[in-house]
Each structure stands twice: as structure tokens, then as C-alpha cells.
Design a protein around this motif. Sequence first.
Motif, mmCIF file in Angstrom:
data_model
loop_
_atom_site.group_PDB
_atom_site.id
_atom_site.type_symbol
_atom_site.label_atom_id
_atom_site.label_comp_id
_atom_site.label_asym_id
_atom_site.label_seq_id
_atom_site.Cartn_x
_atom_site.Cartn_y
_atom_site.Cartn_z
ATOM 1 N N SER A 65 91.672 35.216 36.036
ATOM 2 C CA SER A 65 90.226 35.322 35.887
ATOM 3 C C SER A 65 89.591 34.106 36.535
ATOM 4 O O SER A 65 90.238 33.063 36.684
ATOM 5 C CB SER A 65 89.836 35.372 34.405
ATOM 6 N N LEU A 66 88.322 34.227 36.902
ATOM 7 C CA LEU A 66 87.622 33.117 37.547
ATOM 8 C C LEU A 66 86.360 32.749 36.775
ATOM 9 O O LEU A 66 85.670 33.631 36.255
ATOM 10 C CB LEU A 66 87.247 33.485 38.989
ATOM 11 N N ALA A 67 86.069 31.464 36.721
ATOM 12 C CA ALA A 67 84.845 30.959 36.104
ATOM 13 C C ALA A 67 84.159 30.036 37.103
ATOM 14 O O ALA A 67 84.831 29.330 37.865
ATOM 15 C CB ALA A 67 85.165 30.202 34.824
ATOM 16 N N THR A 68 82.839 30.035 37.083
ATOM 17 C CA THR A 68 82.094 29.160 38.002
ATOM 18 C C THR A 68 81.431 28.003 37.277
ATOM 19 O O THR A 68 80.946 27.077 37.911
ATOM 20 C CB THR A 68 81.010 29.952 38.757
ATOM 21 N N GLY A 69 81.413 28.036 35.961
ATOM 22 C CA GLY A 69 80.783 26.964 35.193
ATOM 23 C C GLY A 69 81.784 26.284 34.290
ATOM 24 O O GLY A 69 82.993 26.505 34.383
ATOM 25 N N ALA A 70 81.231 25.486 33.383
ATOM 26 C CA ALA A 70 82.076 24.776 32.420
ATOM 27 C C ALA A 70 82.850 25.775 31.580
ATOM 28 O O ALA A 70 82.326 26.824 31.199
ATOM 29 C CB ALA A 70 81.220 23.892 31.532
ATOM 30 N N MET A 93 86.836 46.952 43.738
ATOM 31 C CA MET A 93 87.586 45.730 43.431
ATOM 32 C C MET A 93 87.539 44.758 44.605
ATOM 33 O O MET A 93 87.233 45.150 45.729
ATOM 34 C CB MET A 93 89.049 46.068 43.116
ATOM 35 N N ALA A 94 87.890 43.507 44.299
ATOM 36 C CA ALA A 94 87.939 42.479 45.335
ATOM 37 C C ALA A 94 89.149 41.585 45.090
ATOM 38 O O ALA A 94 89.601 41.427 43.959
ATOM 39 C CB ALA A 94 86.665 41.640 45.320
ATOM 40 N N THR A 95 89.667 41.021 46.155
ATOM 41 C CA THR A 95 90.674 39.973 46.030
ATOM 42 C C THR A 95 90.009 38.681 46.461
ATOM 43 O O THR A 95 89.336 38.625 47.497
ATOM 44 C CB THR A 95 91.934 40.234 46.871
ATOM 45 N N VAL A 96 90.197 37.657 45.640
ATOM 46 C CA VAL A 96 89.605 36.348 45.904
ATOM 47 C C VAL A 96 90.746 35.350 45.996
ATOM 48 O O VAL A 96 91.510 35.176 45.045
ATOM 49 C CB VAL A 96 88.624 35.943 44.786
ATOM 50 N N LYS A 97 90.883 34.712 47.143
ATOM 51 C CA LYS A 97 91.910 33.688 47.328
ATOM 52 C C LYS A 97 91.284 32.337 47.003
ATOM 53 O O LYS A 97 90.224 31.991 47.522
ATOM 54 C CB LYS A 97 92.456 33.716 48.747
ATOM 55 N N ILE A 109 89.641 40.888 41.017
ATOM 56 C CA ILE A 109 88.525 41.063 40.086
ATOM 57 C C ILE A 109 87.604 42.161 40.622
ATOM 58 O O ILE A 109 87.753 42.596 41.760
ATOM 59 C CB ILE A 109 87.745 39.743 39.877
ATOM 60 N N THR A 110 86.679 42.589 39.806
ATOM 61 C CA THR A 110 85.776 43.639 40.272
ATOM 62 C C THR A 110 84.802 43.097 41.311
ATOM 63 O O THR A 110 84.479 41.906 41.322
ATOM 64 C CB THR A 110 84.961 44.257 39.117
#
Length: 139
Positions: A65-70, A93-97, A109-110
Motif C-alpha cells: 500500500s502507498l501513503a503520501t502523508g504522515a 488498476m495501476a502499477t506504481v514503481k 493499486i487502483t
Amino acid sequence: MSLSIRNQIPGTVTAVTTGEAMATVRVRLDGGQHVTSAITVDAVKELGLAEGSSVSALVKSTEVSLATGAVEGLSIRNRLPGTVRDIVAGAAMATVKVTVEGGELTAAITKDAVTDLGLTVGSAVTALIKSTEVSLITA
């Protein structure tokens, strides 16, 4: 051995804590960051894991999972800061490297999550991985 698991990051075991059935294994990744893996005691024995063992941490991209904040107030042990290197979005869906110290992670992730988080190449993110989703393989 070839595996379909995208995320394979080498490291060294720094601690093994065993319980009755499960164990936690702390691994220092080659980039200096640490991850914790929760695996069975049987797996620890079968792999011969001990402090100093060379391993690779394996994580399916769907478990990142990805987070952009604290990031606070979560039970997720593994929190690896990084930078988005590439995004490939499909219809749903998307792939994020994500480049992290000592390696790269891929998150599946979506497409909506990419949009909602405002992810672009160069975005600072934190990759979140539950310890129960980190498998280990000996080097």
C-alpha cells in the motif's frame, strides 16, 4: 529459481524472535532499512534462519500500500519511504514503481487511488507492508 513476485529485496537477518507457532524475523535490507517478517517457527527452522543469515524479502505487489502523508496509528510494521519512479495505469488498476533505499518496490493499486493520492513520477510516498505479507527466501 524464477518467481512471479515482483518485490525481491536482499538483506541480512538481524533478529529472530520465536513464539509457540509463529516467529518475527527482522531483516536489514541492503539499503539500510529494516523490514519485519512474521512467519512460522517451522519455516525459521527449515530455512535455518539466524542472525547474519542472507535472505531476500519477498512481497507480492498487491500487498504493498502507498501513503503520501504522515503515517501514524497503524499496526503495519513495515514503512519504507521512497519516491515514485513510474506509474502504468490501466482501466481499473495501476502499477506504481517506488524507489527505496537499496531497491525498488512495485505496488499494484487502483487507478482511482493513484488519482486520489495525486501520484506522479517524483512523488514522495511511504510503502506500507504488513509483516504477515513478507516472505523470506535464503540467498
